[in-house]
Design an enzyme around this catalytic site. Sequence first.
Site, PDB file in Angstrom:
ATOM      1  N   LYS A 182       0.868  -1.152   0.054  1.00 18.18           N
ATOM      2  CA  LYS A 182       0.154  -0.048   0.142  1.00 18.18           C
ATOM      3  C   LYS A 182       1.024   1.079   0.457  1.00 18.18           C
ATOM      4  CE  LYS A 182      -1.550   2.546   1.954  1.00 18.18           C
ATOM      5  NZ  LYS A 182      -1.677   4.184   1.307  1.00 18.18           N
ATOM      6  N   GLY A 220      -6.042   0.746   3.595  1.00 17.05           N
ATOM      7  CA  GLY A 220      -4.621   0.253   4.495  1.00 17.05           C
ATOM      8  C   GLY A 220      -4.980  -0.581   5.782  1.00 17.05           C
ATOM      9  N   GLU A 258       8.937   1.129  11.547  1.00 14.70           N
ATOM     10  CA  GLU A 258      10.353   1.431  11.227  1.00 14.70           C
ATOM     11  C   GLU A 258       9.814   3.143  11.274  1.00 14.70           C
ATOM     12  OE1 GLU A 258      12.455   4.085  10.245  1.00 14.70           O
ATOM     13  OE2 GLU A 258      12.153   3.822   8.418  1.00 14.70           O
ATOM     14  N   CYS A 291      13.176  10.744   8.279  1.00 15.64           N
ATOM     15  CA  CYS A 291      13.302   9.549   9.907  1.00 15.64           C
ATOM     16  C   CYS A 291      14.275   9.398  10.319  1.00 15.64           C
ATOM     17  CB  CYS A 291      12.378   8.721   9.616  1.00 15.64           C
ATOM     18  SG  CYS A 291      13.554   6.952   8.601  1.00 15.64           S
ATOM     19  N   GLU A 390       9.511  14.872  16.303  1.00 17.44           N
ATOM     20  CA  GLU A 390       9.705  14.740  14.882  1.00 17.44           C
ATOM     21  C   GLU A 390       9.151  15.302  14.755  1.00 17.44           C
ATOM     22  OE1 GLU A 390       9.109  11.860  12.203  1.00 17.44           O
ATOM     23  OE2 GLU A 390      10.981  11.483  12.204  1.00 17.44           O
TER      24      GLU A 390
HETATM   25  P1  NAD Z   1       1.551   8.147   8.313  1.00 16.89           P
HETATM   26  O1  NAD Z   1       2.385   7.654   8.803  1.00 16.89           O
HETATM   27  O2  NAD Z   1       0.592   8.351   8.374  1.00 16.89           O
HETATM   28  O3  NAD Z   1       1.450   7.832   6.729  1.00 16.89           O
HETATM   29  C1  NAD Z   1       2.402   6.487   6.361  1.00 16.89           C
HETATM   30  C2  NAD Z   1       1.348   4.888   5.517  1.00 16.89           C
HETATM   31  O4  NAD Z   1       0.667   4.538   6.545  1.00 16.89           O
HETATM   32  C3  NAD Z   1       0.631   6.074   4.598  1.00 16.89           C
HETATM   33  O5  NAD Z   1       1.127   4.499   2.937  1.00 16.89           O
HETATM   34  C4  NAD Z   1      -0.585   5.982   4.570  1.00 16.89           C
HETATM   35  O6  NAD Z   1      -1.819   5.806   4.139  1.00 16.89           O
HETATM   36  C5  NAD Z   1      -0.598   4.958   6.861  1.00 16.89           C
HETATM   37  N1  NAD Z   1      -1.951   5.321   7.165  1.00 16.89           N
HETATM   38  C6  NAD Z   1      -2.120   5.449   7.624  1.00 16.89           C
HETATM   39  N2  NAD Z   1      -3.006   5.344   8.417  1.00 16.89           N
HETATM   40  C7  NAD Z   1      -2.979   3.988   8.368  1.00 16.89           C
HETATM   41  C8  NAD Z   1      -3.859   2.695   9.757  1.00 16.89           C
HETATM   42  N3  NAD Z   1      -4.214   3.358  10.194  1.00 16.89           N
HETATM   43  N4  NAD Z   1      -3.254   1.600   9.330  1.00 16.89           N
HETATM   44  C9  NAD Z   1      -2.567   0.868   8.031  1.00 16.89           C
HETATM   45  N5  NAD Z   1      -1.764   2.135   7.528  1.00 16.89           N
HETATM   46  C10 NAD Z   1      -2.281   4.197   7.642  1.00 16.89           C
HETATM   47  O7  NAD Z   1       2.677   9.176   7.726  1.00 16.89           O
HETATM   48  P2  NAD Z   1       2.574  10.378   7.191  1.00 16.89           P
HETATM   49  O8  NAD Z   1       1.013  11.348   7.297  1.00 16.89           O
HETATM   50  O9  NAD Z   1       2.561  10.205   5.580  1.00 16.89           O
HETATM   51  O10 NAD Z   1       3.312  11.664   7.509  1.00 16.89           O
HETATM   52  C11 NAD Z   1       3.203  12.012   9.278  1.00 16.89           C
HETATM   53  C12 NAD Z   1       4.560  11.826   9.784  1.00 16.89           C
HETATM   54  O11 NAD Z   1       4.544  10.785  10.445  1.00 16.89           O
HETATM   55  C13 NAD Z   1       5.954  13.198   9.348  1.00 16.89           C
HETATM   56  O12 NAD Z   1       5.480  14.624  10.350  1.00 16.89           O
HETATM   57  C14 NAD Z   1       6.921  12.226  10.004  1.00 16.89           C
HETATM   58  O13 NAD Z   1       6.813  12.706  11.818  1.00 16.89           O
HETATM   59  C15 NAD Z   1       6.463  10.583   9.754  1.00 16.89           C
HETATM   60  N6  NAD Z   1       7.238   9.588   8.923  1.00 16.89           N
HETATM   61  C16 NAD Z   1       8.016   8.702   9.347  1.00 16.89           C
HETATM   62  C17 NAD Z   1       8.469   8.230   8.644  1.00 16.89           C
HETATM   63  C18 NAD Z   1       9.921   7.258   8.524  1.00 16.89           C
HETATM   64  O14 NAD Z   1      10.554   7.034   7.509  1.00 16.89           O
HETATM   65  N7  NAD Z   1      10.359   7.220  10.020  1.00 16.89           N
HETATM   66  C19 NAD Z   1       7.670   8.899   7.220  1.00 16.89           C
HETATM   67  C20 NAD Z   1       7.450   9.393   6.971  1.00 16.89           C
HETATM   68  C21 NAD Z   1       6.489  10.251   7.866  1.00 16.89           C
END
Ligand code: NAD
Length: 487
Positions: A182, A220, A258, A291, A390
């Site tokens: 996803k 997802g 991660e 990250c 973060e």
């Molecule tokens: P997020 O964690 O919301 O989304 C990441 C992925 O998870 C996306 O594909 C999203 O569709 C999916 N997702 C969201 N809710 C879900 C659920 N309940 N069940 C299954 N899948 C789900 O991250 P974001 O909104 O893209 O970014 C928000 C914050 O996350 C950023 O500001 C940052 O702090 C952090 N982030 C961290 C990393 C990392 O590599 N550690 C990467 C991107 C974002």
Amino acid sequence: MGDRRMLIDGKLVDGEDGRVFDNVNPATEEVLGPVADATRADMARAIAAARTAFDTTDWSTDHQRRKEVILQLQAAIESEKEELRAELVAEVGCPVLSTWGPQLDAPLREALVWPAEMIERFPWSRDLEPKDAFGMGIVAERQVWKEPIGVVGVIVPWNFPIEIILNKLGPVLAMGNTCVLKAAPDTPWNATRLARLIAEHTDIPPGVVNILNSSDHLVGEELTTSALVDMIAFTGSTATGRRIMEAASATLKPVFLELGGKSINLVLDDADFATAIPSSAGVCMHAGQGCAMPTRLMVPNARYDEAVELAKAAFEAMPYGDPTDPSNFQGPQVSKKQQERVLGYIEKGRQEGARVVTGGGRPAHLPKGWFVEPTLFAGVDNQMTIAQEEIFGPVLVVIGYDGDDDAVRIANDSAYGLSGMITSGDLDRAKGIAARVRTGTLSINGGQWYGADAPFGGYKQSGIGRQCGIEGLEIFTQTKTVSWPVA
Ligand code: NAD
């Protein structure tokens, strides 16, 4: 124009009701084009296809074939590498400079190739000593087998999308699993390109890889609750990681997470400040959306003002703007939502009494695109929100310490433990401190640990499990212990 369709059971398809959502360029705010918007029914079909491919074909046992098709995929991606590069810059807003490193070329060299080659070298079984376990006169041969875990739900974010996808897909497939990927709604086209390449340029069997995009995060979530999915591999925010772990608990599926970080850039008093401090502006690369970025600069209090001046000069010289311009280090935040989130943190930093040394808002000379100025905070206490959470923006906080023990205490005073940097004129002293910092990766004196063979992941709330390396292969396996009487 990028690829619209997703991949389900070997076919490139639109969503069940033909819905699409827009892919938007964060540097120009222009719509790039449409992408198929998966529903829960599409997700259910993808999960069923992955289950069938795992349960009813020889994918999980045919090592040679797996190696061949993973390398076919590698060749297919390489054949469209330049189109993929331009697409990443357009949809992620990452500076093209970063695509020559971690955003594309670095993972493309190894992320699929290393696991493919490890299929032959991986210890699929090991012998234990023969044993009469219960003292009943039956001595048995005993062996431990490693087997694929099954159907893996792969959920990825938008910041380094293809890097994260390849570093998950390589090990997942090499170990004999099938998967449903996803992708992140903000960056869908690198995933749909991969879908087309798999369908049209490889012999990866139908159902082994399924790729979906959805504007609804909860599509997802189906992966996390489904009893047909054996494991979740996730990269993203700690908040979502927590929710995924909770949802996965209903079916007791293992989760590899991660997550976020608030890593240190610890400069010791014997370091060469003239080189160590300016490089701290590296957190602005890709607008701070990584990250593992070392976003807490820690310097001895006795040299605090000197360090802030050096960092200020580096931040003010940071080239940023149009991500297609190879001289820029920093592009926009990926979305308006992220831009507002970063600006909110900057405001919070001011309210809590930290001092903005430079930056601190939207750049006036870039009216289009979701840009944030490179921003440096001084007068920061490690308890402040901007030192603990973060931010995921081009923001660095400078924290003072007194002596090595105090530095270690502050470094570890964080919910996170993902990465970090230590710089010292004395390598042994730096290694001694590295051993005391609770974090998953550390770069000492500019050393770079990254690679498909290098385990990457977090301590504490930065995650569970490791991506890449032997640990990152094992995580996608189950363990079976078998025995039979000695002949
Ligand atoms: P997020 O964690 O919301 O989304 C990441 C992925 O998870 C996306 O594909 C999203 O569709 C999916 N997702 C969201 N809710 C879900 C659920 N309940 N069940 C299954 N899948 C789900 O991250 P974001 O909104 O893209 O970014 C928000 C914050 O996350 C950023 O500001 C940052 O702090 C952090 N982030 C961290 C990393 C990392 O590599 N550690 C990467 C991107 C974002």
